[in-house]
Design a protein around this motif. Structure first.
Motif, short mmCIF file in Angstrom:
data_model
loop_
_atom_site.label_atom_id
_atom_site.label_comp_id
_atom_site.label_asym_id
_atom_site.label_seq_id
_atom_site.Cartn_x
_atom_site.Cartn_y
_atom_site.Cartn_z
N ILE A 124 48.27 -11.09 3.56
CA ILE A 124 49.65 -11.10 3.85
C ILE A 124 49.92 -11.98 5.11
O ILE A 124 50.76 -12.98 5.19
N TYR A 125 49.08 -11.64 6.30
CA TYR A 125 49.35 -12.46 7.33
C TYR A 125 48.85 -13.89 7.27
O TYR A 125 49.58 -14.81 7.84
N ASP A 126 48.12 -14.09 6.22
CA ASP A 126 47.60 -15.49 6.07
C ASP A 126 48.91 -16.36 5.45
O ASP A 126 49.06 -17.27 5.75
N MET A 127 49.47 -15.50 4.69
CA MET A 127 50.78 -16.21 3.99
C MET A 127 51.49 -16.55 4.92
O MET A 127 52.14 -17.66 5.16
N GLN A 128 52.00 -15.38 5.85
CA GLN A 128 52.78 -15.60 6.89
C GLN A 128 52.63 -16.89 7.70
O GLN A 128 53.32 -17.74 8.31
N ALA A 129 51.39 -16.77 8.22
CA ALA A 129 50.94 -18.03 9.22
C ALA A 129 51.13 -19.36 8.60
O ALA A 129 51.72 -20.11 9.20
N GLN A 130 50.77 -19.43 7.30
CA GLN A 130 50.70 -20.54 6.64
C GLN A 130 52.21 -21.18 6.29
O GLN A 130 52.69 -22.04 6.69
N ALA A 131 53.14 -20.11 6.15
CA ALA A 131 54.35 -20.65 6.02
C ALA A 131 55.20 -20.90 7.35
O ALA A 131 55.77 -21.92 7.45
N GLU A 162 41.41 -10.09 18.16
CA GLU A 162 40.48 -11.58 17.97
C GLU A 162 40.36 -11.78 16.20
O GLU A 162 40.40 -12.96 16.11
N LEU A 163 40.33 -10.57 15.79
CA LEU A 163 40.21 -10.76 14.39
C LEU A 163 41.49 -11.63 13.44
O LEU A 163 41.27 -12.75 12.99
N VAL A 164 42.60 -11.32 14.12
CA VAL A 164 43.93 -11.89 13.49
C VAL A 164 43.79 -13.33 14.18
O VAL A 164 44.11 -14.31 13.36
N LYS A 165 43.53 -13.40 15.42
CA LYS A 165 43.79 -14.73 15.97
C LYS A 165 42.67 -15.78 15.23
O LYS A 165 43.44 -16.95 14.94
N ALA A 166 41.54 -15.31 14.95
CA ALA A 166 40.61 -16.17 14.22
C ALA A 166 41.06 -16.92 12.92
O ALA A 166 41.13 -17.95 12.59
N ARG A 167 41.80 -15.84 12.32
CA ARG A 167 42.46 -16.33 11.12
C ARG A 167 43.58 -17.23 10.98
O ARG A 167 43.47 -18.22 10.50
N VAL A 168 44.48 -16.80 11.94
CA VAL A 168 45.69 -17.55 12.30
C VAL A 168 45.14 -18.95 12.74
O VAL A 168 45.72 -20.08 12.28
N ASP A 169 44.39 -18.97 13.65
CA ASP A 169 43.81 -20.37 14.15
C ASP A 169 43.27 -21.07 12.99
O ASP A 169 43.45 -22.46 12.98
N ILE A 214 44.21 -21.21 9.75
CA ILE A 214 45.11 -21.49 8.89
C ILE A 214 45.79 -22.61 9.73
O ILE A 214 46.09 -23.76 9.02
N ALA A 215 46.01 -22.69 10.99
CA ALA A 215 46.60 -23.89 11.73
C ALA A 215 45.80 -25.05 11.63
O ALA A 215 46.63 -26.20 11.34
N HIS A 216 44.79 -24.76 11.91
CA HIS A 216 43.91 -26.01 11.58
C HIS A 216 44.10 -26.58 10.07
O HIS A 216 44.19 -27.81 10.17
#
Ligand code: PEP
Ligand code: MG
Length: 849
Positions: free
Chosen positions: A651-658, A689-696, A698-700
Motif C-alpha cells: 500500500i505504501y509502495d503504491m502511494q510513494a510511487q503515486a 527505518e523500514l518505511v524510509k528504505a522502501r520509500v527511498d 521507490i524515489a530512486h
C-alpha cells in the motif's frame, strides 16, 4: 495617592480608566477636546467599592459642583464598557419642590413625566420593588403621580425621599451593590472581566432647557455598525427631557417629536431643522474618531439651542464591521497597523467565513449539542448518506443526521449542507470532516434519538421530526433549530484580506492547512495557507468507484494479487496528487501515508456484505467470515498507520510511487512543489527505518525511469506517547516531526476520541478536566509530552522541523504553546487558517509590547 474617591472631570484632573472606568476617562477626553460636556464627577472603583460596603463618600463635596437644586444622572463606568454595569438612573434630585417649579417652566405634562420616571427607576432599582407595580401611564398628570407615590409609600412604609443628597446616596449604594451581585459578576466574567473587576460611577448634571426652545436629546454615530461603512445614523427627539425611542433609523418623524438625523424624504430631520447643530456634531464625530482613535456613538442634548455632549461610547459592531473599522482607522493613519491587527477578535473572522443565523431571529431550539464546525445551514432531514446524495442530485438542501459518521458517509457529507450527529466529540469523524469542508456541524447531540422504524428524529421534549422536515444546524452555537430562520451571508471584503496581510507581516510562526482534496487545497490557498501540513490520503479511497477497488485489495489472496489491484489504484492516486500539487504550486504539501484500519473500508451490514460478495466473486459466508476475522477489539490501537505499512508494504509502495510520479509530471509542466511524506502512528525507530528504505528505493526508481530529479522530506507523525519519548532516535531518520494531537491526546489520556463525548460534559462540569482535552490542548499532560518530544527530537537532529497538525492546531493556546517551544508551523482546518494567522500575529505583537 494621586486619585481621590471623587474627581471633578476637568482637562487636568488625575484620572485613568483603570481607576475610574472607561466612561469616566472618555468623558475627560471629550472635555480635553473642548467639547461642551456638562459638569461631571467621577467616583473611583475604590469609592464605589466602599459605597457597597456602606461607607459613603463626602456627599456635600460630591454635590457641591452641581449647585443648589441639582438634577443628576448616574451612569456606570466599568474598566471595559463591554463588561456592562447597572442601569443608569436619571433625574436624581427631582422632588416635590422642584416639580412645582418645573410645572411653571415646562408645563405639567413634561414635569410629571420627569418626576414619574425618576420615581419609577428609584422604586425598581433602588428600593427593589416589583416593576409590575410601577408602569408609566399613558397621560402624565398630578393624579397618576400621586397614585405612583401612594404605591411607593404603601410598599416601603416610607415617604418618597425629598432630599437630593439622600436620593443620590441611595442610588449610588444600589448601583454599587448591583455590581457585586452574583449574576452581574458571572455575566461580566463571561465577557472576559476578571473576578475583581471594579465599577466606577459618573454623576453628571442634567440639562434644563425650556420646552419651547430648541431642546431635545439624541444619539449619532458615523459608521454603520453592521457593515462598518461610513454612514451617519442616529435618532433625535425634540422637547425637554424627550425620550429617544429605540426605533432605529427607519422610523423617523412620527409626529411625536421623533426625527431623523440626516435628511430623509420620509420626514423631518435634525440636519434640516438645526443645520448648525448637525454640522457641529459631524465635526465632533470626526474629532472623536481622530483623537479617541475609535468610532464612537455620541449622546447629546440641545438646551435652548446649545449643544451638550453627554457621553460617547464605542459603536456596537458586528464582526464584519470590526474588521472594516480597524482597517479603515489604520489606512487613515489614525492607528498603526499593529493596533488594527490587535483590535480584531480572531473568532470574529471565523464568523465572517460562514453564513450565520441572524442574531435578531427567534430561535426554536430542538436540541443542543457540541458546536463542532461553525456556520449555519438549513435543509431537509436525511438519515443516510445515500439520501443526502439523492437530495443533492435533485438540488435540494439537506441535513445529514446520523448517530455518528464513518468514512463511508463521506460522499453523503459532501452532498449535505450540514451534519448533525448524536455521538462523538470535537475530534469525531463528523467534526473533523465538517471543519475541513467548512460544513456546519453539531455533534454529540445525545438528547436526540433516531427512530429507525418511522424515520423520525425525536427531541428531549418529545417533539419529532420526520425525514424531509426542514431544520437548521447552527454549528457556531451547537443548536439545532426548527425550520429555516433568516441568515446573514458570509462576507469577505477587501478589509479582511488587508488585515490578514498585515497579520502575516507580524507573525513569527507558519500556518499551514489540513487539506485532503483539491477543493480543500483551493480553500487553503484562498486563505493564504503556507502549504498543506496534513493531507490525509485515506479519504481519497472513499471517493467514486475507488471503494470497490479498495475492497478488492483488502480481499486479495497474496502479495502479487494485492499489487495487481493496487496498480489500478495507482493512476487514481497519482491524479489526486497532481491536482493537489498544481493547486499548491510553490508551496509544500505534506502527504500522510495511509492511516486507518482496513476494516473501515468494509461493509458493516448484511446488504453491504452481499454487495461485497458479488464484487469479489466469493460466496457470502466466506466474505462474512473474512470480514469478521478482520474485526479488532480496539481498532484505533490495532492494525493501522505504519503497522499496515510494515505488514502490507504494497500500500505504501503504491502511494510513494503515486506521489513521486505526480511530482515528476508536474515538474515537467514547470510546476515547482515541495513534498513532505509523513508516516503515521509511529512508535519505534525501526518502523521509520523500514518505511524510509522502501520509500527511498521507490524515489530512486521513479527518478531513473522519468529522468527527473526531485527532492522530498520524509518525516514522522508523533501521535503515540512512545514516539514522543523516543523522538531522539526517531528524528535521526526523520526530517520533520509533526505532533498529531488528536491521537496523542487519545493515547495520553487512554481516552477514546470517538467515545469520550458520552461523559465529557459530566467530567468538565465536575471539574475533573478543566476542558475537553480534544477541544483545548491539554498543556499540562499532552503538552509536556510534546515539549519533551520536541526537545529530544532536536537532540537527534538539531534542524528537525517541528509542527502540530491535530485539530488543536488553529487554537490560541496551541499556537502560543508552539511559539513558546520554537515550532516552525501549525496546521489546521482550511477554514481556521485566517483565524490562526491573526492569532499568531496577535501573540507575536503582544510579546513585543
Ligand atoms: C492526529 O491524530 O492528531 C491527526 C492529525 O490524525 P488523525 O486525526 O487523522 O488521526
Ligand atoms: Mg492520528
Amino acid at each position: 495617592m494621586p486619585f481621590g474617591p471623587l474627581t471633578l472631570i476637568t482637562p487636568t484632573a488625575a484620572m485613568s480608566s483603570a481607576v475610574h472606568g472607561g466612561r469616566a476617562k472618555c468623558l475627560q477626553r471629550l472635555v480635553r477636546l473642548e467639547m461642551p460636556v456638562p459638569v461631571t464627577v467621577a467616583l473611583s472603583f475604590d469609592a464605589v467599592h466602599n459605597v457597597a460596603l456602606g461607607n459613603m463618600p463626602d456627599m456635600d463635596a460630591l454635590l457641591a459642583p452641581f449647585g443648589d437644586a441639582p438634577l443628576l444622572s448616574v451612569r456606570p463606568s466599568s474598566q471595559d464598557p463591554d463588561w456592562g454595569g447597572p442601569s443608569a438612573v436619571l433625574n436624581v434630585g427631582m422632588n416635590d419642590a422642584r416639580y412645582a417649579e418645573l410645572i411653571n417652566y415646562i408645563g405639567e405634562e413634561a414635569a410629571t413625566r420627569s418626576y414619574m420616571r425618576f420615581v419609577q427607576s428609584y422604586a425598581v432599582h433602588v428600593a427593589r420593588l416589583d416593576p409590575d407595580e410601577f408602569h408609566l401611564p399613558e397621560y402624565f398628570d398630578a393624579a397618576s403621580l400621586r397614585e405612583m407615590m401612594d404605591t411607593y409609600e404603601a410598599e416601603t412604609d416610607a415617604l418618597f425621599p425629598q432630599d437630593p443628597a439622600v436620593q443620590l446616596s441611595e442610588v449610588l449604594r444600589a448601583m454599587a451593590r448591583a455590581w457585586d451581585g452574583t449574576t452581574a459578576r458571572l455575566l461580566r466574567q463571561a465577557k472576559g472581566a476578571p473576578a475583581d473587576a471594579g465599577l466606577g460611577l459618573v454623576v453628571q448634571a442634567m440639562t434644563a432647557g425650556r420646552n419651547d426652545g430648541a431642546c431635545g436629546k439624541g444619539v449619532i454615530q458615523f459608521v454603520n455598525g453592521t457593515t462598518g461603512a461610513p454612514q451617519i445614523t442616529g435618532r433625535f427627539a425634540r422637547g425637554w427631557q424627550a425620550e429617544i425611542r429605540d426605533v432605529g433609523n427607519d422610523v423617523g418623524n412620527d409626529g411625536q417629536g421623533q426625527f431623523y438625523i440626516t435628511r430623509d424624504p420620509r420626514g423631518k430631520s435634525l440636519e434640516e431643522i438645526y443645520p448648525e447643530v448637525f454640522a457641529q456634531l459631524v465635526r465632533y464625530g470626526d474629532l472623536c474618531r481622530k483623537s479617541l482613535r475609535e468610532e464612537m456613538e455620541v449622546k447629546f442634548t440641545l438646551e435652548d439651542g446649545r449643544l451638550m455632549i453627554l457621553d460617547a461610547v464605542r459603536v456596537q459592531r458586528s464582526a464584519r464591521a470590526s474588521v472594516k473599522i480597524a482597517v479603515a482607522l489604520a489606512e487613515d493613519q489614525i492607528i498603526p497597523r499593529e493596533e488594527a491587527v490587535m483590535r480584531v477578535e480572531p473568532a470574529a473572522l471565523s464568523e465572517l467565513l460562514h453564513r450565520q443565523v441572524d442574531p435578531r431571529a427567534p430561535r426554536d431550539v430542538i436540541v443542543r449539542g457540541i458546536a463542532a464546525s461553525p456556520g449555519a445551514a438549513s435543509g431537509r432531514i436525511v438519515l443516510t448518506a445515500n439520501e443526502a446524495q439523492a437530495s443533492a442530485a435533485r438540488g435540494d438542501a439537506c441535513i445529514l443526521v446520523r448517530r455518528e459518521t464513518t468514512p463511508e458517509d463521506i460522499r453523503g457529507m459532501h452532498a449535505a449542507n450540514a451534519v448533525l450527529t448524536m455521538r462523538g466529540g470535537v475530534t469525531s469523524h463528523a467534526a473533523v470532516i465538517g471543519r475541513g469542508l467548512g460544513l456546519p456541524c453539531v455533534v454529540g447531540a445525545s438528547d436526540l434519538t433516531i427512530d429507525r422504524k418511522t424515520n423520525k428524529i425525536i427531541g428531549l421534549d418529545g417533539r419529532s421530526f420526520a425525514a424531509g422536515d426542514m431544520i437548521t444546524v447552527d454549528g457556531t452555537t451547537g443548536q439545532v433549530l426548527t425550520g429555516e430562520p433568516p441568515m446573514l451571508e458570509a462576507s469577505l471584503d477587501g478589509s479582511f484580506g488587508t488585515l490578514l496581510e498585515w497579520a502575516d507581516e507580524f507573525r513569527d510562526i507558519g500556518v499551514r492547512a489540513n487539506a485532503d482534496t483539491p477543493a480543500d487545497a483551493q480553500t487553503a490557498r484562498n486563505f493564504a495557507a503556507e502549504g498543506i501540513g496534513l493531507c490525509r490520503t485515506e479519504h481519497m479511497f472513499f471517493e467514486g468507484d475507488r471503494l470497490g477497488v479498495m475492497r478488492e485489495m483488502i480481499f486479495a489472496e497474496d502479495s502479487d494479487d494485492r499489487r495487481a489491484v493496487l496498480d489500478r489504484l495507482l493512476p487514481m492516486q497519482r491524479a489526486d496528487f497532481e491536482a493537489l500539487f498544481e493547486i499548491m504550486v510553490g508551496k509544500t504539501v505534506c502527504v500522510r501515508l495511509f492511516d486507518p484500519p482496513l476494516h473501515e473500508f468494509l461493509p458493516s451490514n448484511k446488504a453491504g456484505l452481499r454487495d461485497l460478495a458479488a464484487q469479489v466473486a466469493l460466496p457470502l459466508p466466506e466474505v462474512t467470515e473474512r470480514v469478521a476475522a478482520m474485526a479488532e477489539y480496539n481498532p484505533m490501537l490495532g492494525m493501522r498507520g505504519v503497522r499496515l505499512g510494515i505488514a502490507i508494504p504494497e500500500i505504501y509502495d503504491m502511494q510513494a510511487q503515486a506521489i513521486f510520479e505526480a511530482m515528476a509530471t508536474v515538474r515537467e509542466k514547470g510546476i515547482e512543489i515541495s513534498v513532505d511524506i509523513m508516516i503515521p502512528l509511529v512508535s519505534a525507530m525501526r518502523e521509520v527505518e523500514l518505511v524510509k528504505a522502501r520509500v527511498d528505493g521507490i524515489a530512486h526508481a521513479v527518478r531513473t525511469k522519468h529522468r527527473v530529479d526531485f527532492d522530498y522530506q520524509l518525516g514522522v507523525m508523533v501521535e503515540t506517547p512512545r514516539a514522543a519519548l523516543r523522538a531522539q532516535d526517531i528524528a535521526e531518520h526523520a526530517a520533520f516531526l509533526s505532533f498529531g494531537t488528536n491521537d496523542l491526546t487519545q493515547m495520553t489520556y487512554g481516552l477514546s476520541r470517538d467515545d469520550a463525548g458520552r461523559f465529557m460534559s459530566s467530567y468538565v462540569q465536575q471539574g475533573v478536566y478543566a476542558e475537553d482535552p480534544f477541544h483545548t490542548l491539554d498543556l499540562e499532560g499532552v503538552g509536556e509530552l510534546i515539549a519533551l518530544g520536541a526537545e529530544r527530537g532536536r537532540k537527534g537532529r538539531p534542524d528537525v522541523v517541528l509542527s502540530i497538525c491535530g485539530e488543536h492546531g488553529g487554537s490560541r493556546s496551541a499556537i502560543a504553546f508552539c511559539r513558546a517551544h520554537g515550532f516552525d508551523y501549525v496546521s489546521c482546518s482550511p477554514f481556521r487558517v485566517p483565524v490562526a494567522r491573526l492569532t499568531a500575529a496577535q501573540l507575536t505583537l503582544a510579546e513585543r509590547v
